[in-house]
Scaffold this active site. Structure first.
Site, PDB file in Angstrom:
ATOM      1  N   ASP A  67       0.803  -1.221   0.000  1.00 45.87           N
ATOM      2  CA  ASP A  67       0.000   0.000   0.000  1.00 45.87           C
ATOM      3  C   ASP A  67       0.839   1.276   0.000  1.00 45.87           C
ATOM      4  O   ASP A  67       2.066   1.220   0.160  1.00 45.87           O
ATOM      5  CB  ASP A  67      -0.962  -0.005   1.200  1.00 45.87           C
ATOM      6  CG  ASP A  67      -0.289  -0.481   2.494  1.00 45.87           C
ATOM      7  OD1 ASP A  67       0.956  -0.473   2.558  1.00 45.87           O
ATOM      8  OD2 ASP A  67      -1.011  -0.850   3.429  1.00 45.87           O
ATOM      9  N   ASP A 136      -7.801  -2.548  14.010  1.00 51.30           N
ATOM     10  CA  ASP A 136      -9.194  -2.819  13.614  1.00 51.30           C
ATOM     11  C   ASP A 136      -9.295  -4.025  12.674  1.00 51.30           C
ATOM     12  O   ASP A 136     -10.340  -4.265  12.081  1.00 51.30           O
ATOM     13  CB  ASP A 136      -9.810  -1.573  12.959  1.00 51.30           C
ATOM     14  CG  ASP A 136      -9.063  -1.125  11.705  1.00 51.30           C
ATOM     15  OD1 ASP A 136      -8.101  -1.821  11.289  1.00 51.30           O
ATOM     16  OD2 ASP A 136      -9.435  -0.083  11.126  1.00 51.30           O
ATOM     17  N   HIS A 138      -7.382  -4.535   9.916  1.00 48.75           N
ATOM     18  CA  HIS A 138      -7.040  -4.338   8.500  1.00 48.75           C
ATOM     19  C   HIS A 138      -5.736  -5.040   8.128  1.00 48.75           C
ATOM     20  O   HIS A 138      -4.833  -5.186   8.959  1.00 48.75           O
ATOM     21  CB  HIS A 138      -7.026  -2.858   8.099  1.00 48.75           C
ATOM     22  CG  HIS A 138      -5.918  -2.018   8.652  1.00 48.75           C
ATOM     23  ND1 HIS A 138      -6.121  -0.987   9.539  1.00 48.75           N
ATOM     24  CD2 HIS A 138      -4.578  -2.026   8.421  1.00 48.75           C
ATOM     25  CE1 HIS A 138      -4.978  -0.401   9.828  1.00 48.75           C
ATOM     26  NE2 HIS A 138      -4.014  -1.021   9.162  1.00 48.75           N
ATOM     27  N   GLU A 143      -9.620  -1.702   5.184  1.00 49.26           N
ATOM     28  CA  GLU A 143     -10.314  -1.390   6.436  1.00 49.26           C
ATOM     29  C   GLU A 143     -11.576  -2.248   6.570  1.00 49.26           C
ATOM     30  O   GLU A 143     -12.032  -2.844   5.578  1.00 49.26           O
ATOM     31  CB  GLU A 143     -10.686   0.097   6.436  1.00 49.26           C
ATOM     32  CG  GLU A 143      -9.487   1.052   6.443  1.00 49.26           C
ATOM     33  CD  GLU A 143      -8.818   1.172   7.810  1.00 49.26           C
ATOM     34  OE1 GLU A 143      -8.778   0.194   8.564  1.00 49.26           O
ATOM     35  OE2 GLU A 143      -8.316   2.278   8.116  1.00 49.26           O
TER      36      GLU A 143
HETATM   37  C1  GLP Z   1      -0.476   0.182   8.528  1.00 53.83           C
HETATM   38  C2  GLP Z   1      -0.135  -0.661   7.318  1.00 53.83           C
HETATM   39  C3  GLP Z   1      -0.427  -2.126   7.570  1.00 53.83           C
HETATM   40  C4  GLP Z   1       0.145  -2.548   8.906  1.00 53.83           C
HETATM   41  C5  GLP Z   1      -0.494  -1.755  10.011  1.00 53.83           C
HETATM   42  C6  GLP Z   1      -0.032  -2.161  11.392  1.00 53.83           C
HETATM   43  O1  GLP Z   1      -1.787   0.578   8.559  1.00 53.83           O
HETATM   44  N1  GLP Z   1      -0.809  -0.237   6.148  1.00 53.83           N
HETATM   45  O2  GLP Z   1       0.113  -2.887   6.516  1.00 53.83           O
HETATM   46  O3  GLP Z   1      -0.064  -3.912   9.104  1.00 53.83           O
HETATM   47  O4  GLP Z   1      -0.161  -0.401   9.782  1.00 53.83           O
HETATM   48  O5  GLP Z   1       1.022  -1.355  11.812  1.00 53.83           O
HETATM   49  P1  GLP Z   1       2.000  -1.689  13.015  1.00 53.83           P
HETATM   50  O6  GLP Z   1       2.865  -2.791  12.553  1.00 53.83           O
HETATM   51  O7  GLP Z   1       2.765  -0.409  13.184  1.00 53.83           O
HETATM   52  O8  GLP Z   1       1.161  -2.040  14.166  1.00 53.83           O
END
Ligand code: GLP
Length: 264
Positions: A67, A136, A138, A143
């Site tokens: 992304d 959440d 995702h 989402e």
């Molecule tokens: C972002 C990314 C996701 C990732 C998520 C969790 O939203 N787009 O791919 O899994 O964050 O982040 P973290 O690893 O900082 O908890």
């Protein structure tokens, strides 16, 4: 789904790096699906170490990131382009032309997303898709309520994700509202997925993903339907699983050849 319990995030990251390294050694021209966020940072650190100390060779590897934020230039410090170059690419011998990340500045977004999908297919599909999980549920930026068969497209972030990701920006107001993300259908097409989740703040959503019903309200739960997904979690993230004993039992009783694939 295979649930792999590791004592802590450091061991979990090393296990995941080992799985990726094994693929690169067996199939030098493999295709990796990559994730951003705090969770995979140690895994990338370990891959860099393996490159430096063990000669892990990225020269034929192709990557596709999940992304990117809409409206951020690749060189913006909070873009996922910057993240990937900072935490992995600039430290290994990957060819820049073999790195693919959605372009947050694409003029024609639907066309760009279609081309991204076409390119994944043209490269033979993703061998291992690395994933984190949002609070959440995702994956990528899919989402809650995302179609379980969605493809790469534009999405609107939830207020919660904006807040969670604001630590990469100066303030929550600077987090873009829109993002480009591979769809859940795109992720499901990967030959295998490795999802990492560490810490108590992930415990509740991990339990929903693994033991709850498959639901668009918890996008990561779609992985229950995936043929080969490994969920790598630490002690803290496993806190709300009701079948934890069973997952440990399964691991303890694996045939040696299966354990070797994970531990080597
Ligand atoms: C972002 C990314 C996701 C990732 C998520 C969790 O939203 N787009 O791919 O899994 O964050 O982040 P973290 O690893 O900082 O908890």
């Amino acid at each position: 789904m295979e649930i792999l319990l590791r004592p802590d995030a450091a061991v979990g990251s090393r296990t995941a790096a080992g799985v990726v390294a094994r693929l690169i050694r067996e199939k030098p021209a493999c295709v990796l699906g990559l994730a951003t966020g705090r969770t995979p940072m140690s895994l990338y650190h370990e891959l860099i170490r393996m490159h430096r100390e063990e000669g892990l060779d990225f020269s034929q590897v192709t990557t596709f990131n999940l992304d990117e934020y809409v409206g951020l230039a690749p060189d913006h410090p909070a873009s996922y382009h910057s993240f990937m170059w900072e935490y992995l690419f600039k430290h290994v011998n990957i060819k820049p032309l073999q790195v693919n990340i959605p372009n947050g500045l694409a003029k024609n977004i639907p066309e760009h997303c279609r081309e991204y999908e076409d390119k994944i297919r043209a490269c033979g599909g993703i061998d291992i898709q690395l994933l984190g999980i949002g609070g959440d549920g995702h994956i990528g930026f899919n989402e809650p309520c995302s179609s379980l068969s969605s493809r790469t497209r534009i999405k609107t972030l939830t207020r919660r994700t904006i807040q969670d990701n604001s630590t990469f920006f100066d303030s929550a107001e600077q987090v873009p509202l829109h993002v480009l993300t591979m769809g859940i259908g795109t992720i499901m097409d990967s030959r295998s997925c490795v999802l990492l989740a560490f810490g108590t703040r992930k415990a509740e959503i991990v339990a929903k993903m693994v033991e709850g019903p498959i639901s668009a309200m918890v996008p990561a739960s779609a992985l229950q339907w995936h043929e080969k997904t490994t969920v790598l979690i630490d002690e803290e993230a496993s806190g709300k699983l009701t079948r934890k004993d069973y997952y440990q039992w399964v691991y303890q009783n694996k045939p040696a050849w299966q354990t070797a694939e994970i531990e080597s």
